[in-house]
Enzyme design. Structure first.
Site, PDB file in Angstrom:
ATOM      1  N   LYS A  59       8.910 -28.349  32.991  1.00 49.92           N
ATOM      2  CA  LYS A  59      10.160 -28.302  33.745  1.00 49.92           C
ATOM      3  C   LYS A  59      11.344 -28.676  32.854  1.00 49.92           C
ATOM      4  O   LYS A  59      12.443 -28.136  33.005  1.00 49.92           O
ATOM      5  CB  LYS A  59      10.060 -29.262  34.936  1.00 49.92           C
ATOM      6  CG  LYS A  59      11.256 -29.242  35.849  1.00 49.92           C
ATOM      7  CD  LYS A  59      10.995 -30.114  37.072  1.00 49.92           C
ATOM      8  CE  LYS A  59      12.282 -30.392  37.824  1.00 49.92           C
ATOM      9  NZ  LYS A  59      12.058 -31.339  38.939  1.00 49.92           N
ATOM     10  N   LYS A  77      -9.931  -4.815  12.165  1.00 47.43           N
ATOM     11  CA  LYS A  77      -9.522  -5.155  13.521  1.00 47.43           C
ATOM     12  C   LYS A  77      -8.714  -4.012  14.118  1.00 47.43           C
ATOM     13  O   LYS A  77      -8.095  -3.225  13.404  1.00 47.43           O
ATOM     14  CB  LYS A  77      -8.704  -6.455  13.536  1.00 47.43           C
ATOM     15  CG  LYS A  77      -7.291  -6.335  13.013  1.00 47.43           C
ATOM     16  CD  LYS A  77      -6.490  -7.580  13.367  1.00 47.43           C
ATOM     17  CE  LYS A  77      -4.998  -7.390  13.218  1.00 47.43           C
ATOM     18  NZ  LYS A  77      -4.402  -6.399  14.111  1.00 47.43           N
ATOM     19  N   GLU A 114      -3.021  -4.565  17.352  1.00 49.37           N
ATOM     20  CA  GLU A 114      -2.829  -5.379  18.559  1.00 49.37           C
ATOM     21  C   GLU A 114      -2.113  -4.617  19.669  1.00 49.37           C
ATOM     22  O   GLU A 114      -2.168  -5.017  20.825  1.00 49.37           O
ATOM     23  CB  GLU A 114      -2.065  -6.667  18.222  1.00 49.37           C
ATOM     24  CG  GLU A 114      -0.539  -6.569  18.186  1.00 49.37           C
ATOM     25  CD  GLU A 114      -0.013  -5.971  16.882  1.00 49.37           C
ATOM     26  OE1 GLU A 114      -0.816  -5.671  15.996  1.00 49.37           O
ATOM     27  OE2 GLU A 114       1.232  -5.818  16.769  1.00 49.37           O
ATOM     28  N   GLY A 163       2.520  -7.076   5.513  1.00 50.19           N
ATOM     29  CA  GLY A 163       3.025  -6.795   4.174  1.00 50.19           C
ATOM     30  C   GLY A 163       2.068  -7.227   3.072  1.00 50.19           C
ATOM     31  O   GLY A 163       2.452  -7.318   1.913  1.00 50.19           O
TER      32      GLY A 163
END
Lengths: 404, 404
Positions: A101, A173, A176, A332
C-alpha cells in the site's frame, strides 16, 4: 559509508526472525517520517487509542526503523526490519508487506532486501544441477534462443535445433515472446524437438536442454508444464515478472515438474527502471528470484545491447550465486563478448546468445561453433582479436559483430 | 490534441485484430526510433537478411507504429499496434509483448492500452452481480476492513464482524497484509465469521460478503480459494500485483471458485509511481484488472489519505465501468468524504473504509451507522456539515475526521 549493493543484499542467517529492507527516499522527502510510516503502516497499521488493549499482540508484528542515513544529495536511506512472523513464506505476501500500500502514496525505492537464508525456496538444480544434467564441467555453458520465433512453426523449431545440436550446443530456449499459439503449439514444439535431443544423446552421450516457454493462466500454465514434463521436456522458461512469483513458486514446489526452470527478466524494467521508484534490479532479478526457486536467471549483460549498469549486474550476480542459481548474462552476447564475460565471471556462467548465434553469417551451426572456438582460444591464452584468429566460424563472427 | 486518458483507454470492438498501446518517451529520447524498436523488437525481433525467406510469416506478426506526436515538453507519444495473433489471450503474454524486454533498456511509459472487448476475461459478477447477491439497489455499498489485522485471531475477527453486521454493513474484507498465519489461519477466520453472516441473513434476509485474503503460491492459493468456497466463503480478496494477473485469471476461470473477487492494488505504485517509467495507473488498475476478470477493484480516492491524482482515478473508473467492474475508492474514506465521492460517482460505487469505520470514537457499529446516516442525509439533500448534523454516529465521525 554505505556498503556496496551486493554486500547490502546478503542473506541473513537461517532462522533469523527479521526481514531487512533498505529504502531510499528522494531529496525533499522527510525520510525519517516516511520510514516510520512504512514500518508502522505496513505492519500494525493504525495505532488508535482504542486498540491499546491489543498492544502486546500488535507490538509483536510491528516493523522497526533500524537506521537512517542522509545521503550527499539530500536523499535518505533507511533500513527497516519487519518481523518474519507477519508472513506465510510466500513472495506475494513479502512484496505486499514491504511495498504494497505504501507504494501508492510515498515515493521510495527499495535498494536492498535481506531475507533469512531459509526464507522461501532453494533452487532444485541451480548451476551445479544443470552441469550434472548436461555432464559439462569446467567451461561456460552455451545457450541459444529460437529467433525470430513468431511465425516459426514446430518443424521450423526442429530445423534450427538440428543445426545447433550437431554443433554441440548445451541449452536452447524459446523466445520469451512466443506463447502457446495455434500455429506453433507448445507441445508440438517439444514433440518436434525431442527426437533431435534424443539423437544427440545417443550419438554423443551429451544431453541438450530445451527451456520451453510457459504461458496461460496460473492453473493452465502449470498443467502445461506437467504435460510437457510428462512428455519428456527437460527444462522450462517462465516470464516470472509478467506471470508472477507465485507461479514460479508453484512450479518449483511441484514434484511433477522436476526439471530446471529458467527465469526470464521481461518486464523487470517496469519495476526497476526508474531512478527513485520501484525496486533495484538486484532485488528483483537477484534476491527475489533466488528465494523463489529459479535455477537460472537471465538479465542484460552491462556490455550488451541494452544500456544496463555494471553495478546492477554485480548485485544480481551476488544474490544469485549466494544460492547457487546460474547467472545468465544476455542481450547482445556474441563470441566477441566472451573474453569480457569470462573475465568478469570465470567459467561459472551460462552464455546466452540469441542473434549472436542465429544470425551468424554462415548459419546456426557455425554460430554455435564460433563460441566453442572462442572458448578454446581463451582457455589457452590465445588472442581473440580478429587479425589473430584463423579463417573459420569465430573469424566470421568477429568480422560481423566485432569484439574479441 | 491528445484525448483525455479515459478516452484513450477505451476498449476496441470485439474481434478487433490489433492491440493498441500509447507510449510516452521522455524529452531527449529519439521517440520515432524508440517506437520502431518497440514495434519490431517486441514482435518479429531481428530483421536479418538471412530470414528473408520467412518474410511473409514474420510480417503477419510485426507491430506497427501508427502515430507519433511531439509533446510540448519535448517528449513523444507514440501509438503502436500489435497483432492480437501474437498472443494466447493471457495477461502474462500481453505484458511480455508490450513492455517485456524493451523495459530493460528503453525509458518509456505506457499511458494507455486498448484491448479488443473480447480479449481476456469478463468479470463474472461485477457491480450488478454484487448488488444481486446482496439484494441492495439504489445506494452505494458500504464496505469495511478488519483493522488492525495482524495480531487478531479468528475469534477477534468474529467479534469485529458481529458489531459491523448488526449495524447493517454490506461487505467486509481482510486487511491485505494478513496472509494465512498460524495465529489466524484463513480457514479459521472464515469459520469463525460464517455463523455471524448466517445469523444476519436469517434475521434480516440480507447477505454480507466477507472478502477473504488469499496467499501462498499459485497452486496453494487456488486450493485455499476452493476450500474456502467449499466451506461457504462468499467473496475473495487477491493482491493481484504481488501474486500475478495469471493467478487472478486462474481463479476467475475456476468453476469451483464461483464467488466475487476483490482486487487489491498493493504494489501498483512500484509499476505506476514514476513519472516517465512503467505504466499509468489507469492501465494497471483499470484496463488490465477489467480484462483479467476482477469483480471489484480498490484504488486510492484522490481526496483520501494517499496523494493520488484525480486524472488517474478518472482513468481507472472509466476502464472499470466499461466492463461493469465495481469501482472501490479507498484509503482515507470516512463519512465526511461521502458527499464528495457520491458527487463524483453517484450511487454506483463501493465505499470502502478501514479506520474510517474501525476507529469511530464510539466503536465499530456506530462507525457503520455513521455511513448510513450520511447516505440518508445526502439522499434527502440535507447538509452534512457538522453543525447541521444532530448528535449521533455521524456527528461523532465528523467531529473526529472532519469533512462533510
Amino acid at each position: 559509508m554505505m556498503p556496496a549493493e551486493d554486500e547490502r543484499s546478503r542473506d541473513l542467517p537461517a532462522g533469523h526472525s527479521w526481514i531487512e529492507v533498505d529504502y531510499r527516499f528522494p531529496p525533499g522527502a522527510d525520510g525519517a517520517r516516511q520510514a516510520q510510516m512504512l514500518a508502522v503502516g505496513q505492519t500494525a497499521g493504525s495505532w488508535d487509542a482504542r486498540h491499546s488493549h491489543r498492544e502486546k499482540e500488535l507490538r509483536s508484528h510491528l516493523g522497526e526503523v533500524r537506521s537512517l542515513a542522509l545521503q550527499e544529495d539530500g536523499g535518505t536511506v533507511a533500513t527497516i526490519a519487519f518481523p518474519r512472523g507477519n508472513l506465510d513464506g510466500s513472495m506475494g505476501a513479502l512484496l505486499t508487506m514491504i511495498f504494497g500500500k505504501y507504494s501508492l502514496g510515498g515515493v521510495a525505492r527499495i535498494l536492498a532486501l535481506r531475507l533469512p537464508a531459509d526464507y522461501g525456496l532453494q533452487p532444485r538444480f541451480g548451476l551445479p544441477g544443470l552441469r550434472q544434467r548436461l555432464d559439462v564441467h569446467g567451461r561456460p555453458l552455451i545457450m541459444a534462443i529460437f529467433k525470430p520465433a513468431l511465425g516459426l512453426d514446430a518443424a521450423g523449431h526442429a530445423e534450427i535445433l538440428a543445426q545447433a545440436a550437431m554443433a554441440g550446443l548445451d541449452i536452447i530456449k524459446d523466445d520469451e515472446i512466443l506463447p502457446d499459439l495455434a500455429e506453433a503449439p507448445v507441445l508440438e514444439r517439444w514433440r518436434a524437438c525431442a527426437p533431435i535431443i534424443e539423437a544427440r544423446r545417443d550419438r554423443s552421450g551429451r544431453d541438450l536442454l530445451y527451456a520451453v516457454n510457459l504461458s496461460g493462466d496460473a492453473r493452465s500454465l502449470q498443467e502445461q508444464a506437467r504435460r510437457l514434463v510428462a512428455e519428456g521436456a527437460n527444462a522450462l522458461l517462465l516470464n516470472v515478472l509478467t506471470y508472477g512469483f507465485a507461479v514460479l513458486e508453484a512450479l518449483v514446489r511441484d514434484p511433477e515438474v522436476a526439471v530446471p526452470i529458467f527465469a526470464h527478466p521481461a518486464f523487470a524494467g517496469a519495476l526497476c527502471g526508474a531512478p527513485e521508484h520501484g525496486l533495484a534490479y538486484g532485488v528483483v532479478l537477484g534476491t527475489l528470484m533466488a528465494h523463489a526457486g529459479a535455477d537460472a536467471v537471465l538479465y542484460p549483460a552491462h556490455y550488451g545491447s541494452l544500456p544496463f549498469s555494471a553495478a546492477d549486474e554485480t548485485a544480481i550476480v551476488a544474490a544469485l550465486r549466494a544460492r547457487a542459481v546460474a547467472p545468465v548474462p544476455s542481450a547482445g552476447v556474441h563470441p566477441g563478448t566472451l573474453a569480457q564475460i569470462l573475465g568478469d565471471y570465470g567459467c561459472e556462467v551460462i552464455l546466452n546468445a540469441g542473434t549472436g548465434i542465429m544470425d551468424h553469417p554462415d548459419g546456426i551451426g557455425p554460430g554455435v561453433l564460433a563460441f566453442f572456438e572462442a572458448w578454446e582460444r581463451w582457455q589457452q591464452g590465445e588472442s581473440l582479436r580478429l587479425e589473430a584468429v584463423p579463417p573459420g566460424p569465430l573469424h566470421r563472427a568477429l568480422e560481423k559483430w566485432g569484439g574479441g
